[in-house]
Design an enzyme around this catalytic site. Structure first.
Site, PDB file in Angstrom:
ATOM      1  N   LYS A  53      -8.303   5.635 -19.760  1.00 32.00           N
ATOM      2  CA  LYS A  53      -8.469   6.134 -21.128  1.00 32.00           C
ATOM      3  C   LYS A  53      -7.161   5.975 -21.914  1.00 32.00           C
ATOM      4  CE  LYS A  53     -12.383   7.559 -19.307  1.00 32.00           C
ATOM      5  NZ  LYS A  53     -13.014   6.525 -18.492  1.00 32.00           N
ATOM      6  N   ASP A 108      -7.315  18.204 -15.358  1.00 33.07           N
ATOM      7  CA  ASP A 108      -7.624  16.842 -15.785  1.00 33.07           C
ATOM      8  C   ASP A 108      -7.197  16.743 -17.247  1.00 33.07           C
ATOM      9  OD1 ASP A 108      -8.774  14.530 -16.750  1.00 33.07           O
ATOM     10  OD2 ASP A 108     -10.574  14.704 -15.511  1.00 33.07           O
ATOM     11  N   TYR A 158     -16.482  15.969 -16.995  1.00 29.33           N
ATOM     12  CA  TYR A 158     -17.024  14.614 -16.863  1.00 29.33           C
ATOM     13  C   TYR A 158     -18.122  14.601 -15.783  1.00 29.33           C
ATOM     14  CZ  TYR A 158     -17.395   9.766 -15.490  1.00 29.33           C
ATOM     15  OH  TYR A 158     -17.895   8.537 -15.164  1.00 29.33           O
ATOM     16  N   ARG A 213       0.854  -1.206   0.000  1.00 31.72           N
ATOM     17  CA  ARG A 213       0.000   0.000   0.000  1.00 31.72           C
ATOM     18  C   ARG A 213       0.878   1.240   0.000  1.00 31.72           C
ATOM     19  NH1 ARG A 213      -1.879   1.885   4.569  1.00 31.72           N
ATOM     20  NH2 ARG A 213      -2.384  -0.141   5.461  1.00 31.72           N
TER      21      ARG A 213
END
Ligand code: P1T
Length: 391
Positions: A206, A181, A109, A57
């Site tokens: 993407k 973004d 988005y 982690r």
């Protein structure tokens, strides 16, 4: 063994760094390709003493190689791979505190808007949405408690462009940070940090991964203080991307440049075809001279990407018919994969916006969004031509 670490150096080209940055032959076996370290934990030689990694982690060598490579491509030093693009946004919002104000672009988005309005507003953050194509609108919305300016450029789905350098200048004058973004352009075409942004987000689902076979996100910065805080948040909140998926993203970065060129070539051809079609009311693609911000597109990016939005004369009925009739394009949400996708923002990706909000930002019933893939160009045009003939 040859030391490859210096291939991260900015004197090497994008394609070279996409293949080599952050990577070097595995010291224990000589493997040329970064191994997938499928381990949750690492041995301590004595309590608290370990060779770089103690628990996955907090850090994993495969993830570290990918994070170094993707950050390098954005012209930055620090990257944090997360389980989704939305988790990248979530992590970045945790840099803020109750009472802080965020100014975001008005078209983005739908899932990001939903996250801001339904999750982070409840946690005490305040949001204003402005049309940042006019930097003066941003200036007017600034408040003393504004801590972050958030933007997508091109915006999803309307393909509006925002001048990153102009926004950064305005935001920084009041001490607010700028987060971009960059999902639609990828670092191959646009590098916001070089234009003054403090933080970059990608939904790596993407273009970065590019093969539609995983969900991921990455947050990138060149600011040491932000990096330290993101590292702490990432480890504490536990939103890391799985080791195997970071391996897939690292593998995909190696072909990002040639994929982006192919996406953009096909998108330009599709945009030109659609623009000339009598059943089309409008096409939004930054590469078209008719795009109202074509000059800005040329100035702040080195290409125009693979996303095209098109408005049909026949409205919703025509849009439904077209989505039913395409064969090479697939009706599906998402974008940035090698295969071409078509979707209806009003009914699909942006359905979480009320009809009033959709109308306010300009998402109309006849609007379709195309993620143009890298199939044979003539097949894509023929598919659209045949589907449009029936609407
Ligand atoms: O789906 P996820 O990896 O969590 O990424 C969210 C996200 C963030 N930013 C942008 C610009 C995005 O387009 C997305 C996800 N978008 C879609 C699924 C879509 O079809 O538009």
């Amino acid at each position: 063994m040859t030391d490859k670490t210096d291939l991260s150096d900015g004197s090497f080209g994008f394609e070279t760094r996409a293949i080599h940055a952050g990577q070097h032959p595995d010291p224990s076996t000589g493997a040329v390709v970064t191994p997938v370290y499928l381990t949750s934990t690492f041995v301590h030689s004595a309590p608290g003493e370990y060779a770089g990694y103690d628990y996955s982690r907090a850090g994993n060598p495969t993830r570290a190689a990918y994070e170094a490579c993707v950050a390098n491509l954005e012209g930055a030093r620090f990257g944090f791979a997360l389980a989704s693009g939305c988790l990248g946004t979530t992590t970045a919002m945790h840099l803020l505190s109750q009472g802080d104000h965020v100014i975001a672009c008005d078209d983005m988005y739908g899932g990001t808007y939903r996250l801001f309005e339904t999750v982070f507003r409840r946690c005490g953050l305040d949001f204003s949405y402005v049309d940042m194509t006019d930097p003066a609108a941003l200036e007017a919305a600034l408040r003393p408690e504004t801590r972050m300016v958030w933007l997508e450029t091109p915006t999803n789905p309307l393909m509006k462009l925002i001048d990153i350098a102009a926004v950064a200048e305005i935001a920084h004058a009041t001490g607010a940070q700028v987060m971009v973004d960059n999902t639609f352009m990828s670092p191959y075409f646009q590098r916001p940090i070089e234009l003054g942004a403090d933080l970059v987000l990608h939904s790596t689902t993407k273009y970065i991964n590019g093969h539609s076979d995983l969900i991921g996100g990455v947050v990138i910065t060149d600011d040491e203080d932000l990096a330290e805080r993101l590292d702490f948040l990432n480890c504490s909140m536990g939103g890391i991307q799985s080791t195997f998926d970071t391996y897939l993203c690292l593998r995909s970065l190696k072909t990002l440049a040639i994929r982006m060129q192919a996406h953009a070539d096909n998108a330009m051809a599709v945009a030109r075809f659609l623009e000339a079609h009598p059943k089309v009311a409008g096409v939004a693609y930054p590469g078209l001279e008719s795009h109202p911000q074509h000059e800005l597109a040329r100035r702040q990016a080195s290409g125009f990407g693979g996303m095209v939005s098109v408005t049909l004369e026949g409205g919703l009925e025509a849009a439904r018919k077209m989505m039913a009739d395409v064969r090479v394009f697939t009706l599906a949400e998402s974008l940035g994969g090698v295969e071409s996708l078509i979707e209806h923002p009003g009914l699909m990706t942006h359905a979480s916006l009320t009809p009033e909000k959709q109308a306010e930002v300009g998402i109309t019933p006849g609007l379709l969004r195309l993620s143009v893939g890298i199939e044979t160009q003539a097949d894509l045009i023929e598919d659209l031509e045949r589907a449009l003939a029936g609407v």
